[in-house]
Design a protein around this motif. Structure first.
Motif, PDB file in Angstrom:
ATOM      1  N   SER A  22     -20.101 -30.757  -9.231  1.00 32.54           N
ATOM      2  CA  SER A  22     -18.707 -31.224  -9.270  1.00 32.54           C
ATOM      3  C   SER A  22     -18.149 -31.286 -10.678  1.00 32.54           C
ATOM      4  N   TRP A  23     -18.995 -31.585 -11.659  1.00 33.67           N
ATOM      5  CA  TRP A  23     -18.509 -31.760 -13.031  1.00 33.67           C
ATOM      6  C   TRP A  23     -18.489 -30.456 -13.837  1.00 33.67           C
ATOM      7  N   CYS A 156     -20.440 -40.617  -7.612  1.00 33.90           N
ATOM      8  CA  CYS A 156     -20.680 -39.228  -8.010  1.00 33.90           C
ATOM      9  C   CYS A 156     -22.142 -38.907  -7.759  1.00 33.90           C
ATOM     10  N   THR A 189     -12.802 -29.503  -9.531  1.00 33.61           N
ATOM     11  CA  THR A 189     -14.173 -29.190  -9.149  1.00 33.61           C
ATOM     12  C   THR A 189     -14.265 -27.720  -8.738  1.00 33.61           C
TER      13      THR A 189
END
Length: 206
Positions: A22-23, A156, A189
């Protein structure tokens, strides 16, 4: 942090390509913009906390910096980053360590952290992190801290996070640092979801 935390992050990096995380960002443009803002030069020393498989180290090398360090809890992430950089990886210092127990043996001009600090949800963890920052940043040096903003995600990778505003960050670091700049950023993302981040830039004054 515990051995289970290290195992968690090793599993994350083993189970997915970095471009599926996602990061992930192909170009760390906000970080580079802020590094340029504080007038980092080629002799400057930069440490990327939680650098993992980030492209920042490679981007800094491409700009001519030669004193670059990457620290991450996950050895798997560091190995992936080293492999991607190829021979250029030999010029980077790689440290596999838990930031809440790591004791810096030198001071840096720039301490960069994109999305590690917000995982430190316990007061004791934050206190240990701040102690490392104090030991690891030169007087007049800078810290760049990026976390989820107040309207950002609450978790997260299956872990809880703490969300911050720039004023929150300034208050936590106020004993030795002053806030000199900040940015709001909507990170996209890999699957097109928006995540709200804040980036704070602090200068060490004491």
């Amino acid at each position: 942090m515990t051995a289970n935390t290290r195992e968690h992050w090793d599993d994350v990096y083993c189970e997915k390509f970095d471009t599926q995380l996602s990061w992930h960002e192909d170009d760390p443009e906000i970080s580079l913009e802020l590094i340029e803002l504080i007038r980092v030069s080629k002799p400057s020393s930069v440490i990327d906390i939680g650098g993992g498989t980030s492209r920042l180290a490679g981007a800094l090398l491409a700009k001519g910096l030669h004193d670059v360090t990457v620290l991450d809890l996950s050895q798997v992430a560091l190995d992936t980053a080293r492999e991607r950089l190829g021979r250029a990886a030999e010029t980077v210092t790689w440290i596999s360590a838990d930031i809440t127990s790591w004791v810096p043996d030198r001071r840096y001009d720039v301490w960069h952290d994109r999305a590690v600090f917000h995982f430190l949800v316990d007061t004791s963890q934050r206190a240990a992190y701040l102690e490392s920052v104090k030991r690891g940043v030169k007087i007049g040096g800078h810290v760049i801290i990026a976390t989820f903003a107040l309207d950002g995600p609450e978790t997260c990778s299956g872990l809880p996070v703490a969300r911050y505003s720039p004023s929150d960050i300034a208050m936590l670091f106020e004993e030795h640092f002053e806030l000199v700049a900040h940015r709001h950023h909507l990170h996209q993302t890999p699957w097109g979801e928006s995540q709200s981040f804040q980036f704070s830039v602090l200068r060490r004054c004491v």
